[in-house]
Design a protein around this motif. Structure first.
Motif, PDB file in Angstrom:
ATOM      1  N   VAL A   1     -87.629 -27.109  79.191  1.00 21.94           N
ATOM      2  CA  VAL A   1     -87.327 -28.289  78.880  1.00 21.94           C
ATOM      3  C   VAL A   1     -86.668 -29.117  79.887  1.00 21.94           C
ATOM      4  O   VAL A   1     -86.268 -28.526  80.726  1.00 21.94           O
ATOM      5  N   THR A   2     -86.505 -30.236  79.881  1.00 20.20           N
ATOM      6  CA  THR A   2     -85.861 -31.202  80.968  1.00 20.20           C
ATOM      7  C   THR A   2     -85.005 -32.255  80.169  1.00 20.20           C
ATOM      8  O   THR A   2     -85.161 -32.662  79.153  1.00 20.20           O
ATOM      9  N   VAL A   3     -83.808 -32.300  81.085  1.00 21.52           N
ATOM     10  CA  VAL A   3     -82.980 -33.371  80.317  1.00 21.52           C
ATOM     11  C   VAL A   3     -82.628 -34.357  81.590  1.00 21.52           C
ATOM     12  O   VAL A   3     -82.561 -34.072  82.660  1.00 21.52           O
TER      13      VAL A   3
ATOM     14  N   ILE B   1     -83.764 -24.250  79.184  1.00 18.93           N
ATOM     15  CA  ILE B   1     -84.767 -23.714  78.297  1.00 18.93           C
ATOM     16  C   ILE B   1     -84.149 -24.025  76.755  1.00 18.93           C
ATOM     17  O   ILE B   1     -82.920 -23.910  76.606  1.00 18.93           O
ATOM     18  N   ARG B   2     -85.310 -24.191  75.798  1.00 24.81           N
ATOM     19  CA  ARG B   2     -84.817 -24.218  74.440  1.00 24.81           C
ATOM     20  C   ARG B   2     -85.526 -23.393  73.906  1.00 24.81           C
ATOM     21  O   ARG B   2     -86.716 -22.944  73.861  1.00 24.81           O
TER      22      ARG B   2
ATOM     23  N   MET C   1     -94.956 -20.844  82.494  1.00 26.06           N
ATOM     24  CA  MET C   1     -93.677 -21.676  82.888  1.00 26.06           C
ATOM     25  C   MET C   1     -93.263 -20.903  84.059  1.00 26.06           C
ATOM     26  O   MET C   1     -93.234 -19.783  84.492  1.00 26.06           O
ATOM     27  N   ARG C   2     -92.475 -21.834  85.056  1.00 26.74           N
ATOM     28  CA  ARG C   2     -91.754 -21.194  86.111  1.00 26.74           C
ATOM     29  C   ARG C   2     -90.266 -21.726  85.966  1.00 26.74           C
ATOM     30  O   ARG C   2     -90.021 -22.860  85.733  1.00 26.74           O
TER      31      ARG C   2
ATOM     32  N   ASP D   1     -88.786 -32.265  75.087  1.00 30.40           N
ATOM     33  CA  ASP D   1     -89.022 -31.072  74.856  1.00 30.40           C
ATOM     34  C   ASP D   1     -90.565 -30.973  74.395  1.00 30.40           C
ATOM     35  O   ASP D   1     -90.991 -31.507  73.461  1.00 30.40           O
ATOM     36  N   PRO D   2     -91.382 -30.201  75.312  1.00 28.81           N
ATOM     37  CA  PRO D   2     -92.833 -30.113  74.961  1.00 28.81           C
ATOM     38  C   PRO D   2     -93.164 -29.136  73.810  1.00 28.81           C
ATOM     39  O   PRO D   2     -94.345 -29.300  73.307  1.00 28.81           O
TER      40      PRO D   2
END
Length: 1018
Positions: free
Chosen positions: A1003-1005, A942-943, A934-935, A1013-1014
């Motif tokens: 993760v992205t929102v 982050i989760r 991850m970058r 969340d992957p």
């Protein structure tokens, strides 16, 4: 689904809420709410646009680049025309020759080509000042500079009469050989003197200053003499090429004003334009009303109006005496535009000035209006003072002295709302009748001035919000109009960075909601606006404003006298400095720097050594009010830094400035200000969070008005705004502060409070606003509280729904994945020949840990000066500390252990220059070529699992060692809270290894709060 969309639009946030509408179009349920956080595009220290810092640095680089290019071009031309030797070593040997001696010698004796080249190359490096009227007028030192140039010019005589030097080069050579002088530098000096009236004054001067005309005269004199002695070498081709290189000046790029309100394709006309002044006068006089019996208003007759307009051409007229006398009215007459704050109607400032005897005199009024506009536009636009003087003499008949005075006239600055084209149409309509501006707009053939937006004129509902500049052309600057350019460049943008960013985020969020839920039936935007005040409150407000205006006028006159400039040229900052100076103490003799105790005079205050300083750091409060400002010596301000007075007390003590003495000096200041110097000053300020901060409030006002027009593109009939203070009252009375805060106080440390406000806005309709405003007017503020206390919830489960919706929010943070930014901090560290860093020690005699992070710099072109290292490479002579990191890349080692590889911003620039920006965002490989897990960049989410709880956290910072500072997605003001030693909130810190143990993943929102969340992958 029929719903109402509510927006709480701030300078760095957008809270939104959707409420379902029933059959009577009343809100009945909360559908969803969310928050979007974004930067405001400003420097948190001083509130200036970040673009200003970048632009200033870019301007310095460009000036340096142009100098280097000119030197390289001059060297190339001198070699091509046989002056300089082609061999570098031979050219280097010429550096031992004294260029000043050669410049003097060349006026009488022959110089070798190499000697002439040495002299000319030296002149090219210091080719003198060339005046530009448009920029010089803003320079406070321009008068001292011009005086120095005039004094130096008076010392020269081209024929050498009375033993005077013939050129500036010969003069400088004489100065070098004069034991009493021996300097050729243009040293700047300031001397504080007392005038005859007892007031202080600062005399500014230069020892000498060379202008471009002197350099040109010297070049011509040298060339003429050498051409007679060596015509083959000093030929016409070489003369033209070398002179062009020496004297070429790039023209300034013109600054284009904003768009005209009525003619969006036309630029706004300058305020100094006589027609713009007449438009303002006609607009005000046509709106002027006489207040008769029972306060009935009566407009002026056409004859009265024309008489007053003609008088205003000659100067301002007071409401109390001049206007009644002019119109033959009784002395007790009242006017609707007159109040304690406004005592007169301003006249035609341009004509009043240019009609004075020192300028055009009575001849000015002999020019027709078109000719007057032409003259003023030429004065405003011409860069060369000499060219303007010649034009004025040739076209208007004034002599040189008057032309020079006119060229330097202090005309009104800025631009009006209308273009010259619109003024030509609207002025006849306003002159024909005594009509107000809105009727004149229609009479001139335009649509109503408040109905010229796209939505108001067409009623079209766009499928989604476009880039704002395409439809809000009245509010943006001019773009290129090129189809292939990005929208911002093609259509133009709003200059205010906060407004620009805010509107773009409105577009992102609203379009995402439209895509998911369809168009809203109504849109409500909160606008910061005072509640309707009672008559007594309005009177008190006007009286206070009048006092402030009189004070500012007095201080403007005092500043103009001290600075020796026209009152119109006094800056707002100068007035503010004098206000703060007077607040230091009632006793003039006891006005001192609050930190150092040094006595401050008015002249010192208006100089560079005294600065306006935020008592509580602006970056921690965003409080730009006068209550949070004071004056301090530059040195004291640097010692204090970005800290409160209490936090900086130990460093103050090291300077000999006792903290108790600081508090004693603070006691002489206004109460609201002096408490900020106390040990708990910051904590006291935190309790005052009921009001929006000054700068954020101003931006919100502007953003909300523009946003209303913008949002009407997708909801033409149902877009409206509400006063911001109303939201705070309703929020408290509905009991919504307890949802995120304690003790009934709003929790500004939680970003979700913007969503709470949006939920209040969503249920605040026009009827409710009218009831509140009426209650405030009837009970003078007290009735409003009683009305709110008895007001029921909008529906029975309203508070529970708001609580559930707010606690379900995933706060969306606007990411910034670009590599652009400051590469290094400004401080340069010297590097010794042994490679050690020159670094100051702290009070304990220890050096910091900065050595390991200094990036060494070399100058390959200065190898002889700096030498070589042990490997034969050019030796580093200085270094800079990196200013921030671009990202951290998480990769797996051979054992499977996670490792963090940090890329500094300056390293990201190097990669982008070599391989393109896309190389920084390879989804599979790190910059080191390893498989990428991850970058992470600043504001990424982050989760991870902490103490058995799954938490969503934001990356607040990344240090060089690979440590991540994390904060929960909803936490606000985290940096200030983390620095607060007495506070109980701290960052969560993680390294790459501990991130793996916590099952961390990026993760992205989405802009509307949808979490993606992957899942954790090792």
């Amino acid at each position: 689904m029929k719903y109402r969309l509510a927006l709480d639009l701030g300078s760095t946030s957008l809270g939104w809420a959707m409420v379902l509408l029933n059959g009577q179009d009343r809100p009945c349920a909360i559908v969803r709410t969310g928050v979007r956080i974004f930067p405001d595009g400003r420097n948190p220290k001083d509130g200036s646009s970040l673009a200003v810092t970048r632009r200033n640095a870019r301007a310095m680089r460009r000036r340096r680049d142009r100098l280097l290019k000119r030197k390289a071009r001059m060297q190339r031309l001198l070699i091509e025309h046989g002056f300089f030797p082609a061999d570098e070593a031979a050219r280097k040997a010429l550096e031992t020759l004294n260029p000043y001696e050669l410049r003097a010698k060349g006026l009488d004796a022959a110089l070798t080509p190499a000697e002439f080249a040495r002299a000319l190359f030296h002149i090219n490096q210091r080719r003198g000042f060339k005046s530009n009227r448009r920029t010089d007028k803003r320079d406070n030192d321009s008068s001292a500079l011009k005086a120095a140039i005039g004094s130096l010019r008076a010392q020269l005589d081209a024929a050498g009469a009375d033993g005077k030097p013939r050129t500036v080069g010969e003069l400088l050579w004489r100065r070098m050989n004069d034991p009493a002088v021996r300097t050729v530098r243009a040293r700047y000096r300031e001397q504080r003197v007392t005038r005859e009236d007892g007031k202080p004054r600062v005399d500014k001067s230069y020892d000498l200053y060379v202008d471009r005309a002197m350099v040109e005269a010297e070049f011509d004199a040298l060339w003429a003499q050498q051409a007679t002695l060596n015509p083959a070498q000093f030929n016409e081709a070489a003369h033209a090429a070398l002179k062009d290189c020496l004297l070429h000046q790039r023209k300034l790029r013109p600054v284009k004003p904003g768009r005209c309100t009525l003619e969006p394709d036309e630029p706004r006309a300058p305020l100094a334009l006589p027609s713009q002044q007449r438009f303002r006068i006609l607009q005000e006089v046509n709106h002027l009303r006489l207040l008769g019996g029972r306060l009935l208003e009566e407009a002026l007759s056409l004859e009265q109006r024309d008489k007053l307009v003609a008088a205003l051409e000659q100067g301002s007229k007071s409401f109390k005496t001049a206007i009644p006398k002019l119109l033959g009215l009784p002395g007790a007459v009242q006017f609707n535009l007159a109040d304690a704050k406004r005592l007169e109607l301003k006249g035609n400032a341009t004509s009043v000035l240019l009609g004075k005897k020192d300028f055009f005199g009575p001849a000015w009024y002999g020019f027709d209006e078109a000719r007057q506009d032409e003259i003023v536009m030429r004065i405003l636009e011409e860069e060369s003072e000499a060219s303007l003087v010649d034009w004025l003499m040739a076209s208007t008949g004034v002599d040189e002295a008057h032309a020079l005075k006119i060229a330097n006239a202090s005309l009104p600055e800025g631009y009006g709302a209308l273009s010259a084209k619109a003024l030509v149409k609207i002025l006849p309509a306003m002159r024909a009748e005594v009509i107000t501006y809105d009727k004149a707009v229609l009479a001139a053939g335009y649509d109503h001035h408040s109905h010229i937006s796209h939505a108001a004129s067409t009623g079209e509902i766009l499928p989604a919000l476009p880039y704002y500049g395409e439809y809000l052309q009245r509010h943006v600057g001019f773009g290129t109009g090129e189809l292939n350019d990005p929208p911002e460049k093609r259509f133009g943008r709003i200059a205010n960075p906060t407004v620009h960013i805010g509107l773009n985020q409105v577009r992102v969020v609203v379009n995402a909601l439209i895509k998911r839920y369809g168009h809203p039936a109504e849109v409500i935007v909160e606008v910061a606006r005072d509640l309707k005040q009672s008559q007594e409150q309005r009177r008190e407000t006007h009286e206070q404003q009048a006092r402030y205006q009189r004070r500012n006028e007095r201080l403007r006159k005092e500043a103009a006298a001290i600075l020796e400039i026209a009152e119109e040229r006094v800056r707002h900052a100068d007035i503010q400095k004098l206000i703060l100076w007077e607040e230091l103490s009632f006793d003039v003799a006891d006005r001192r720097c609050p930190y150092s105790g040094v006595q401050l005079s008015a002249a010192m205050v208006l100089g560079e050594q005294v600065e306006i300083e935020h008592i509580l750091p602006f970056s921690q409060t965003l409080d730009d009010s006068l209550n949070n400002k004071t004056l301090a010596l530059r040195q004291a301000n640097r010692v204090k830094g970005n800290r409160t007075p209490w936090q900086a007390r130990e460093d103050f003590a090291a300077q000999g400035w006792d903290y108790d003495g600081i508090l004693l000096r603070a006691e002489r200041m206004p109460r609201a200000k002096r408490q900020r110097f106390a040990p708990d000053g910051y904590e006291k300020w935190l309790k005052e969070d009921k009001d929006f901060l000054a700068r954020a409030l101003n931006d919100t006002r502007h953003m909300s008005r523009v946003a209303r027009e913008y949002l009407s593109l997708i909801c033409p009939a149902g877009t409206r705004v509400i006063p911001g203070q109303m939201t705070a009252m309703l929020r408290a009375k509905f009991g919504l502060n307890d949802i995120l805060g304690l003790n009934g106080e709003k929790n500004r440390n939680d970003h979700r409070h913007h969503a709470v406000d949006a939920c209040v806005i969503a249920v605040t309709d026009q009827g409710l606003l009218q009831r509140f405003a009426q209650a405030s007017a009837d009970a003078r503020g007290k009735g409003l509280d009683r009305l709110v206390e008895t007001m029921p919830d909008p529906w029975p489960t309203y508070r529970d729904q708001v609580k559930r919706a707010v606690h379900a929010i995933w706060v969306s943070h606007k990411p910034d994945h670009g590599h652009e930014g400051s590469m290094f901090k400004e401080t340069a560290f010297g590097i010794r020949r042994d490679g050690s860093i020159v670094q100051k020690m702290n009070a304990d005699g220890e050096v910091g840990r900065i050595n390991a992070y200094v990036v060494p710099m070399t100058a390959p072109s200065q190898r002889q000066r700096h030498g070589f290292d042990h490997q034969g490479h050019p030796r580093a002579y200085k270094g800079y500390v990196p200013d921030g990191n671009f990202c951290i890349e998480i990769v797996a080692g051979e054992s499977g252990k996670w490792q963090g590889e940090v890329t500094a911003t300056f390293e990201a620039y190097a990669v982008a220059r070599q391989h393109g920006a896309q190389a920084l965002h390879n989804p599979k490989l790190s910059l080191s070529g390893k498989p990428l897990l991850m970058r992470l960049m600043i504001d990424d989410l982050i989760r991870l699992e902490i103490d058995g709880c799954l938490r969503l956290m934001r990356v607040a910072s990344i240090n060089a060692a690979g440590r991540l500072s994390l904060a929960d997605h909803n936490e606000a003001n985290v940096d200030a809270r983390n620095r607060d030693k007495e506070g109980d909130w701290r960052y969560t810190y993680k390294q790459a290894g501990s991130l793996k143990a916590a099952k961390g993943r990026r993760v992205t929102v989405s802009p509307i709060g949808e979490l993606r969340d992957p899942g954790f992958k090792e």
